[in-house]
Scaffold this motif. Structure first.
Motif, PDB file in Angstrom:
ATOM      1  N   GLU A  32       0.829  -1.201   0.000  1.00  0.00           N
ATOM      2  CA  GLU A  32       0.000   0.000   0.000  1.00  0.00           C
ATOM      3  C   GLU A  32       0.868   1.258   0.000  1.00  0.00           C
ATOM      4  OE1 GLU A  32      -3.415   0.254  -0.218  1.00  0.00           O
ATOM      5  OE2 GLU A  32      -3.414  -1.909  -0.531  1.00  0.00           O
ATOM      6  N   MET A  33       1.922   1.257   0.832  1.00  0.00           N
ATOM      7  CA  MET A  33       2.816   2.411   0.895  1.00  0.00           C
ATOM      8  C   MET A  33       3.538   2.612  -0.442  1.00  0.00           C
ATOM      9  SD  MET A  33       2.365   3.841   3.770  1.00  0.00           S
ATOM     10  CE  MET A  33       3.735   4.959   3.816  1.00  0.00           C
ATOM     11  N   ALA A  34       3.923   1.533  -1.096  1.00  0.00           N
ATOM     12  CA  ALA A  34       4.587   1.636  -2.398  1.00  0.00           C
ATOM     13  C   ALA A  34       3.635   2.243  -3.435  1.00  0.00           C
ATOM     14  CB  ALA A  34       5.079   0.261  -2.858  1.00  0.00           C
ATOM     15  N   ALA A  35       2.364   1.852  -3.396  1.00  0.00           N
ATOM     16  CA  ALA A  35       1.371   2.407  -4.321  1.00  0.00           C
ATOM     17  C   ALA A  35       1.173   3.900  -4.059  1.00  0.00           C
ATOM     18  CB  ALA A  35       0.052   1.650  -4.191  1.00  0.00           C
ATOM     19  N   ILE A  36       1.144   4.295  -2.799  1.00  0.00           N
ATOM     20  CA  ILE A  36       0.997   5.708  -2.444  1.00  0.00           C
ATOM     21  C   ILE A  36       2.214   6.494  -2.924  1.00  0.00           C
ATOM     22  CG2 ILE A  36       0.938   7.327  -0.497  1.00  0.00           C
ATOM     23  CD1 ILE A  36      -0.771   5.185   0.985  1.00  0.00           C
ATOM     24  N   ALA A  37       3.405   5.956  -2.687  1.00  0.00           N
ATOM     25  CA  ALA A  37       4.629   6.629  -3.117  1.00  0.00           C
ATOM     26  C   ALA A  37       4.664   6.799  -4.635  1.00  0.00           C
ATOM     27  CB  ALA A  37       5.856   5.854  -2.639  1.00  0.00           C
ATOM     28  N   LYS A  38       4.227   5.790  -5.362  1.00  0.00           N
ATOM     29  CA  LYS A  38       4.195   5.859  -6.825  1.00  0.00           C
ATOM     30  C   LYS A  38       3.238   6.951  -7.279  1.00  0.00           C
ATOM     31  CE  LYS A  38       3.842   2.825 -10.812  1.00  0.00           C
ATOM     32  NZ  LYS A  38       3.609   1.456 -11.264  1.00  0.00           N
ATOM     33  N   ASN A  39       2.083   7.048  -6.626  1.00  0.00           N
ATOM     34  CA  ASN A  39       1.109   8.080  -6.966  1.00  0.00           C
ATOM     35  C   ASN A  39       1.666   9.472  -6.689  1.00  0.00           C
ATOM     36  OD1 ASN A  39      -1.410   9.092  -7.822  1.00  0.00           O
ATOM     37  ND2 ASN A  39      -2.108   9.207  -5.697  1.00  0.00           N
ATOM     38  N   ILE A  40       2.327   9.632  -5.544  1.00  0.00           N
ATOM     39  CA  ILE A  40       2.933  10.928  -5.204  1.00  0.00           C
ATOM     40  C   ILE A  40       4.001  11.289  -6.231  1.00  0.00           C
ATOM     41  CG2 ILE A  40       4.428  12.093  -3.533  1.00  0.00           C
ATOM     42  CD1 ILE A  40       2.849  10.558  -1.330  1.00  0.00           C
ATOM     43  N   GLU A  41       4.814  10.306  -6.602  1.00  0.00           N
ATOM     44  CA  GLU A  41       5.889  10.551  -7.560  1.00  0.00           C
ATOM     45  C   GLU A  41       5.324  10.981  -8.914  1.00  0.00           C
ATOM     46  OE1 GLU A  41       9.607   8.157  -9.594  1.00  0.00           O
ATOM     47  OE2 GLU A  41       8.774   7.428  -7.709  1.00  0.00           O
ATOM     48  N   LYS A  42       4.224  10.368  -9.360  1.00  0.00           N
ATOM     49  CA  LYS A  42       3.605  10.723 -10.634  1.00  0.00           C
ATOM     50  C   LYS A  42       3.096  12.159 -10.628  1.00  0.00           C
ATOM     51  CE  LYS A  42       0.420   7.672 -11.327  1.00  0.00           C
ATOM     52  NZ  LYS A  42      -0.604   6.754 -11.843  1.00  0.00           N
ATOM     53  N   GLN A  43       2.628  12.625  -9.487  1.00  0.00           N
ATOM     54  CA  GLN A  43       2.017  13.948  -9.407  1.00  0.00           C
ATOM     55  C   GLN A  43       2.994  15.041  -8.992  1.00  0.00           C
ATOM     56  OE1 GLN A  43      -1.545  13.755  -7.039  1.00  0.00           O
ATOM     57  NE2 GLN A  43      -2.285  11.951  -8.104  1.00  0.00           N
ATOM     58  N   SER A  44       4.225  14.685  -8.750  1.00  0.00           N
ATOM     59  CA  SER A  44       5.230  15.662  -8.318  1.00  0.00           C
ATOM     60  C   SER A  44       6.094  16.085  -9.493  1.00  0.00           C
ATOM     61  CB  SER A  44       6.130  15.059  -7.234  1.00  0.00           C
ATOM     62  OG  SER A  44       5.374  14.704  -6.111  1.00  0.00           O
ATOM     63  N   PRO A  45       6.622  17.320  -9.446  1.00  0.00           N
ATOM     64  CA  PRO A  45       7.548  17.723 -10.507  1.00  0.00           C
ATOM     65  C   PRO A  45       8.807  16.877 -10.424  1.00  0.00           C
ATOM     66  CG  PRO A  45       7.403  19.411  -8.788  1.00  0.00           C
ATOM     67  CD  PRO A  45       6.412  18.346  -8.453  1.00  0.00           C
ATOM     68  N   PRO A  46       9.452  16.680 -11.563  1.00  0.00           N
ATOM     69  CA  PRO A  46      10.667  15.856 -11.540  1.00  0.00           C
ATOM     70  C   PRO A  46      11.735  16.499 -10.663  1.00  0.00           C
ATOM     71  CG  PRO A  46      10.256  16.747 -13.755  1.00  0.00           C
ATOM     72  CD  PRO A  46       9.138  17.192 -12.881  1.00  0.00           C
ATOM     73  N   MET A  47      12.462  15.656  -9.999  1.00  0.00           N
ATOM     74  CA  MET A  47      13.546  16.147  -9.146  1.00  0.00           C
ATOM     75  C   MET A  47      14.725  16.486 -10.035  1.00  0.00           C
ATOM     76  SD  MET A  47      13.324  13.669  -5.814  1.00  0.00           S
ATOM     77  CE  MET A  47      14.603  14.565  -4.988  1.00  0.00           C
ATOM     78  N   GLN A  48      15.321  17.649  -9.771  1.00  0.00           N
ATOM     79  CA  GLN A  48      16.476  18.060 -10.557  1.00  0.00           C
ATOM     80  C   GLN A  48      17.734  17.626  -9.830  1.00  0.00           C
ATOM     81  OE1 GLN A  48      16.186  22.221 -11.261  1.00  0.00           O
ATOM     82  NE2 GLN A  48      14.394  22.033 -12.558  1.00  0.00           N
ATOM     83  N   LYS A  49      18.671  17.184 -10.626  1.00  0.00           N
ATOM     84  CA  LYS A  49      19.946  16.775 -10.056  1.00  0.00           C
ATOM     85  C   LYS A  49      20.709  18.044  -9.694  1.00  0.00           C
ATOM     86  CE  LYS A  49      23.235  13.168 -10.779  1.00  0.00           C
ATOM     87  NZ  LYS A  49      23.841  12.234 -11.707  1.00  0.00           N
ATOM     88  N   GLN A  50      21.166  18.134  -8.480  1.00  0.00           N
ATOM     89  CA  GLN A  50      21.876  19.318  -8.033  1.00  0.00           C
ATOM     90  C   GLN A  50      23.350  19.176  -8.389  1.00  0.00           C
ATOM     91  OE1 GLN A  50      21.089  20.994  -4.385  1.00  0.00           O
ATOM     92  NE2 GLN A  50      18.892  20.939  -4.657  1.00  0.00           N
TER      93      GLN A  50
END
Length: 152
Positions: free
Chosen positions: A126-144
């Motif tokens: 369940e937590m993995a599914a939630i994390a995947k959903n959050i990742e889909k809806q978040s802007p891509p992380m930029q490499k610093q």
């Protein structure tokens, strides 16, 4: 979510008169650490773990072929109704200090078993599914860019 969603329907069960040696062999064959002791009408009467076999039979010097399940099983078996919610089940298991609990239907007959391992596995999914959903809806992380070391 109901507890039945993460239960194992293939419960390993034996009768009260099953010898400890047969129980140990069944546990080995089925690759399980516990069996539910059931009455003739498929109602849980107790539960017996591999640890129970060691502590209540072997450590006591008893003959495993002569000891029956009903002599060594934990009798105060705590069960879940199949309609119980997962969080209620977690609380009930925690309060009782147990890791395995048979699930019964409305008539009190055994229909499954749930373990803390099953619950942890299900919650992890369940937590993995939630994390995947959050990742889909978040802007891509930029490499610093790495900063050069600060001179001292």
């Amino acid at each position: 979510m109901g507890v039945v969603k993460c239960c194992r329907e293939q419960v390993v069960a034996v009768s009260p008169d099953t010898p400890a040696t047969d129980i140990a062999k069944t546990m080995e064959d089925k690759n399980v650490g516990s069996v539910v002791i059931i009455s003739g009408d498929n109602r849980p009467r107790g539960i017996l773990t591999d640890r129970d076999l060691v502590v209540r039979v072997m450590a006591q010097g008893r003959s495993p072929g002569e000891v029956r399940a009903e002599e060594i099983m934990s009798r105060d078996v705590v069960t879940f109704q199949d309609s119980m919610g997962i969080y209620e089940a977690i609380q009930k298991m925690t309060d009782a200090g147990i890791r395995r609990m048979p699930i019964v239907g409305d008539t009190g007959k055994l229909i499954g078993i749930v373990t803390m391992d099953d619950i942890v596995r299900m919650l992890g999914e369940e937590m993995a599914a939630i994390a995947k959903n959050i990742e889909k809806q978040s802007p891509p992380m930029q490499k610093q860019k790495e900063s050069p070391p600060v001179p001292m």
